[in-house]
Design a protein around this motif. Sequence first.
Motif, PDB file in Angstrom:
ATOM      1  N   LEU A 166      56.705  15.260  44.378  1.00 23.33           N
ATOM      2  CA  LEU A 166      57.923  14.441  44.348  1.00 23.33           C
ATOM      3  C   LEU A 166      57.837  13.473  43.173  1.00 23.33           C
ATOM      4  CD1 LEU A 166      60.086  12.879  46.993  1.00 23.33           C
ATOM      5  CD2 LEU A 166      58.913  11.286  45.484  1.00 23.33           C
ATOM      6  N   THR A 167      58.838  13.517  42.316  1.00 25.16           N
ATOM      7  CA  THR A 167      58.885  12.639  41.138  1.00 25.16           C
ATOM      8  C   THR A 167      60.243  11.942  41.083  1.00 25.16           C
ATOM      9  OG1 THR A 167      57.642  14.366  40.003  1.00 25.16           O
ATOM     10  CG2 THR A 167      58.474  12.551  38.638  1.00 25.16           C
ATOM     11  N   PRO A 168      60.251  10.601  41.006  1.00 24.07           N
ATOM     12  CA  PRO A 168      61.523   9.912  40.748  1.00 24.07           C
ATOM     13  C   PRO A 168      61.873  10.165  39.290  1.00 24.07           C
ATOM     14  CG  PRO A 168      59.815   8.441  41.643  1.00 24.07           C
ATOM     15  CD  PRO A 168      59.128   9.672  41.162  1.00 24.07           C
ATOM     16  N   ILE A 169      62.564  11.251  39.024  1.00 24.72           N
ATOM     17  CA  ILE A 169      62.660  11.774  37.661  1.00 24.72           C
ATOM     18  C   ILE A 169      63.604  10.962  36.795  1.00 24.72           C
ATOM     19  CG2 ILE A 169      64.469  13.491  38.211  1.00 24.72           C
ATOM     20  CD1 ILE A 169      61.512  14.238  35.962  1.00 24.72           C
ATOM     21  N   ASN A 170      64.674  10.442  37.409  1.00 23.33           N
ATOM     22  CA  ASN A 170      65.681   9.751  36.606  1.00 23.33           C
ATOM     23  C   ASN A 170      66.248   8.572  37.397  1.00 23.33           C
ATOM     24  OD1 ASN A 170      67.797   8.896  35.067  1.00 23.33           O
ATOM     25  ND2 ASN A 170      68.592  10.965  34.659  1.00 23.33           N
ATOM     26  N   PRO A 171      65.579   7.393  37.276  1.00 18.21           N
ATOM     27  CA  PRO A 171      66.022   6.233  38.059  1.00 18.21           C
ATOM     28  C   PRO A 171      67.474   5.853  37.785  1.00 18.21           C
ATOM     29  CG  PRO A 171      63.837   5.832  37.170  1.00 18.21           C
ATOM     30  CD  PRO A 171      64.332   7.109  36.546  1.00 18.21           C
ATOM     31  N   ALA A 172      67.938   6.028  36.538  1.00 13.18           N
ATOM     32  CA  ALA A 172      69.311   5.631  36.221  1.00 13.18           C
ATOM     33  C   ALA A 172      70.319   6.522  36.935  1.00 13.18           C
ATOM     34  CB  ALA A 172      69.530   5.679  34.712  1.00 13.18           C
ATOM     35  N   ALA A 173      69.952   7.784  37.128  1.00 14.24           N
ATOM     36  CA  ALA A 173      70.848   8.714  37.827  1.00 14.24           C
ATOM     37  C   ALA A 173      70.491   8.811  39.301  1.00 14.24           C
ATOM     38  CB  ALA A 173      70.787  10.091  37.186  1.00 14.24           C
ATOM     39  N   HIS A 174      69.464   8.056  39.725  1.00 12.74           N
ATOM     40  CA  HIS A 174      69.033   8.019  41.131  1.00 12.74           C
ATOM     41  C   HIS A 174      68.626   9.392  41.646  1.00 12.74           C
ATOM     42  CE1 HIS A 174      70.857   4.204  40.497  1.00 12.74           C
ATOM     43  NE2 HIS A 174      72.055   4.739  40.399  1.00 12.74           N
ATOM     44  N   LEU A 175      67.821  10.081  40.836  1.00  9.52           N
ATOM     45  CA  LEU A 175      67.445  11.451  41.193  1.00  9.52           C
ATOM     46  C   LEU A 175      65.944  11.611  41.391  1.00  9.52           C
ATOM     47  CD1 LEU A 175      69.646  13.633  38.804  1.00  9.52           C
ATOM     48  CD2 LEU A 175      69.937  13.314  41.278  1.00  9.52           C
ATOM     49  N   PHE A 176      65.598  12.301  42.447  1.00  5.46           N
ATOM     50  CA  PHE A 176      64.239  12.799  42.643  1.00  5.46           C
ATOM     51  C   PHE A 176      64.198  14.252  42.208  1.00  5.46           C
ATOM     52  CE2 PHE A 176      64.260   9.682  46.231  1.00  5.46           C
ATOM     53  CZ  PHE A 176      63.104   8.981  45.915  1.00  5.46           C
ATOM     54  N   ALA A 177      63.071  14.646  41.585  1.00 13.40           N
ATOM     55  CA  ALA A 177      62.791  16.067  41.402  1.00 13.40           C
ATOM     56  C   ALA A 177      61.714  16.417  42.419  1.00 13.40           C
ATOM     57  CB  ALA A 177      62.295  16.333  39.989  1.00 13.40           C
ATOM     58  N   VAL A 178      61.972  17.460  43.189  1.00 15.94           N
ATOM     59  CA  VAL A 178      61.028  17.857  44.231  1.00 15.94           C
ATOM     60  C   VAL A 178      60.712  19.336  44.081  1.00 15.94           C
ATOM     61  CG1 VAL A 178      60.560  17.854  46.724  1.00 15.94           C
ATOM     62  CG2 VAL A 178      62.193  16.218  45.773  1.00 15.94           C
ATOM     63  N   THR A 179      59.440  19.688  44.245  1.00 15.90           N
ATOM     64  CA  THR A 179      59.100  21.105  44.377  1.00 15.90           C
ATOM     65  C   THR A 179      58.400  21.296  45.708  1.00 15.90           C
ATOM     66  OG1 THR A 179      56.903  20.986  43.398  1.00 15.90           O
ATOM     67  CG2 THR A 179      58.741  21.351  41.878  1.00 15.90           C
ATOM     68  N   CYS A 180      58.555  22.486  46.234  1.00 17.29           N
ATOM     69  CA  CYS A 180      57.910  22.838  47.505  1.00 17.29           C
ATOM     70  C   CYS A 180      57.317  24.226  47.331  1.00 17.29           C
ATOM     71  CB  CYS A 180      58.952  22.828  48.616  1.00 17.29           C
ATOM     72  SG  CYS A 180      58.320  23.488  50.172  1.00 17.29           S
ATOM     73  N   LEU A 203      60.106  26.314  45.497  1.00 16.01           N
ATOM     74  CA  LEU A 203      61.494  25.857  45.474  1.00 16.01           C
ATOM     75  C   LEU A 203      61.526  24.601  44.615  1.00 16.01           C
ATOM     76  CD1 LEU A 203      63.748  27.110  47.184  1.00 16.01           C
ATOM     77  CD2 LEU A 203      63.461  25.236  48.800  1.00 16.01           C
ATOM     78  N   THR A 204      62.509  24.479  43.744  1.00 12.80           N
ATOM     79  CA  THR A 204      62.650  23.283  42.906  1.00 12.80           C
ATOM     80  C   THR A 204      64.047  22.724  43.147  1.00 12.80           C
ATOM     81  OG1 THR A 204      61.236  24.292  41.255  1.00 12.80           O
ATOM     82  CG2 THR A 204      62.568  22.435  40.518  1.00 12.80           C
ATOM     83  N   ILE A 213      71.529  17.014  48.115  1.00 10.19           N
ATOM     84  CA  ILE A 213      70.796  17.953  47.261  1.00 10.19           C
ATOM     85  C   ILE A 213      71.748  18.448  46.186  1.00 10.19           C
ATOM     86  CG2 ILE A 213      69.623  20.180  47.188  1.00 10.19           C
ATOM     87  CD1 ILE A 213      68.183  19.421  49.597  1.00 10.19           C
ATOM     88  N   VAL A 214      71.371  18.156  44.929  1.00  6.82           N
ATOM     89  CA  VAL A 214      72.301  18.401  43.824  1.00  6.82           C
ATOM     90  C   VAL A 214      72.108  19.814  43.261  1.00  6.82           C
ATOM     91  CG1 VAL A 214      73.080  17.545  41.577  1.00  6.82           C
ATOM     92  CG2 VAL A 214      72.221  15.941  43.298  1.00  6.82           C
ATOM     93  N   THR A 215      70.856  20.160  42.982  1.00  9.51           N
ATOM     94  CA  THR A 215      70.589  21.508  42.456  1.00  9.51           C
ATOM     95  C   THR A 215      69.397  22.065  43.212  1.00  9.51           C
ATOM     96  OG1 THR A 215      69.040  20.671  40.807  1.00  9.51           O
ATOM     97  CG2 THR A 215      71.335  20.901  40.113  1.00  9.51           C
ATOM     98  N   LEU A 216      69.304  23.387  43.271  1.00  4.64           N
ATOM     99  CA  LEU A 216      68.187  24.006  43.977  1.00  4.64           C
ATOM    100  C   LEU A 216      67.978  25.411  43.442  1.00  4.64           C
ATOM    101  CD1 LEU A 216      67.432  23.839  47.745  1.00  4.64           C
ATOM    102  CD2 LEU A 216      67.543  26.078  46.651  1.00  4.64           C
ATOM    103  N   LYS A 217      66.716  25.732  43.106  1.00  6.11           N
ATOM    104  CA  LYS A 217      66.422  27.110  42.688  1.00  6.11           C
ATOM    105  C   LYS A 217      65.031  27.505  43.160  1.00  6.11           C
ATOM    106  CE  LYS A 217      65.119  25.802  38.008  1.00  6.11           C
ATOM    107  NZ  LYS A 217      65.586  24.643  37.317  1.00  6.11           N
TER     108      LYS A 217
END
Length: 592
Positions: free
Chosen positions: A13-27, A91-92, A58-62
């Motif tokens: 789990l990475t707070p990837i973009n604080p300005a856009a309030h997005l986490f990037a998560v992989t499982c 999963l990302t 959840i904004v994007t998922l692949k």
Amino acid sequence: MKPSDQTPIHYHLTPINPAAHLFAVTCTVAQPAAAGQQFRLPAWIPGSYMVREFARNIVTLKAQCAHQPIAVQKLDKHTWQAAPCDGPLTLTYEVYAWDLSVRTAHLDDTHVFFNGSSVFLSVLGQETRPHRVTLHAPPRHPDWRVATALRPATGHNAAKQYGFGDYLADHYDELIDHPVEMGHFTLAQFKAHGVPHDVVITGAHQCDMARLCADLQRICEAQIAFFEPRSKKAPMERYVFLIMAVGDGYGGLEHRASTALLCSRNDLPYPGMQGVPEGYRTFLGLCSHEYFHTWNVKRIKPAAFVPYDLTQENYTRLLWIFEGFTSYYDDLFLLRTGLISPREYLNLIAKTINGVLRGSGRHKQSVADSSFDAWIKYYRQDENAPNAIVSYYTKGSLIALALDLLLRIESRGRYALDHVMQALWQQHGKTGLGLQENAFAPLVKKLTGISIASFIKNHVEGTQDLPLEKLLTQAGVQWHDKKPHQPSLNVKVSQENGTIKLTQVLDGGAAQAAGLSAGDVLVALDGIKATPDALAHCLKRKRIGDTLKVHAYRRDELRKFTVTLDHDHAPEITLEMPHLPSPQPKQPKPAS
Ligand code: ZN
């Protein structure tokens, strides 16, 4: 080599973009299901009984298998299925997190807070495997720290205390029950019966940490000793208070070894503060409440929650025990630890009684029904709530008070509600056996020999008012009903820019009889501009039965109403005990 059955599900789990309030998560799943692995995000978070559909964030998922993209199909609002593959399957996805509440997730360049139920998709069929999470610092904040009750992993990449790196949970249910805070927080520690407790505060504040720790320590030690009087053994190895201090806010959510709290920074104790002012007392009451849940609802659970079904509503008619009794004990522990005086405690009880008696909804909904319908009613209140529903928190806390008095009186002091809570802990908390819907009265009967069946029928399953006046009087408390003679509109109002807006119009009151509705904005009272001051003056000078001409906007249309003033339906019960010592709470001990 074939991965073993115990290969953990592994998240990054990475707070990837604080300005856009997005986490990037992989499982990453070592052994995906042969027919195509399914993933799902909870629809609700335990402790907050409303379907919130966290998957909408959840904004994007692949998905990828052996570094090759594979197809993912959405099966329903919160479930995805990856195409069949041998694994490992990764999963990302990205999660939007911009809700400043204790229930979800919040991320910007000042801090990160999340509940696992907002960010970690469960791997269907593999929820009981160990789960490993690698927490990464946001790109520009390598110096931030991490606060959580999650257990740091061992070995390669293990998180150091308060650090980024790997954390472990035994299963998915545990993974999502340890909220996480990242940032430049204030940290203080104390021990309660040998168990380390962290107090973590995020946000601008001037909290006297030593004072807060000393007061919390008293509450925590008292509660640990309450459930385990002999061993004084806490059910967790450590505990974390995660506090977000804001300008205006209030909320708390319980977890098995932590709590997330939102409070006004002005309610926190400041250096040199004397006594326990009201705001701080409310905050300590909140801490006491969430801490009591460590036993009552996190371990003693309704059978309907064993296990939780996080895809949909979990119905129980017992929230009056799990929330109501917790609400009774939260302030009671402030009294028992000397943080508030008996007089202050009686005032709090009287306030709760007045609040419950104010709403006619108590005649229409029982606390058992209120528990069952929490999902669509208590948690989704509108302007008609006082006329339609009863709170399983407030009436539930009065049920606890009434039962406590009843047991003490009928057993001549041999039993109290404390014994019932301790029995619930021994029989349901330590064993993990959920409390069946109709098991409470038999448990009380078996323990004390006292039948509460008719009490439950009338006051829990039914809508009868509690016999509190009788019980309190028997216990030596004087009950005064100061019947108000002041005329009233019997409404609740909000004041915005000097205007008066009706937020609630109570059943059977003068405003409702005249045709006024919630949402109406008062413009003039007897031809004089309606301001909060003007309304107060006007009511002071009139008598019951007098009329009041009201001009009000309903939406953008001006309407005229003639209100015949009635007495205030809100009761004004006060409680007193003769010969109480003057309110002098004990001075807190210094933190250790
Ligand atoms: Zn609660």
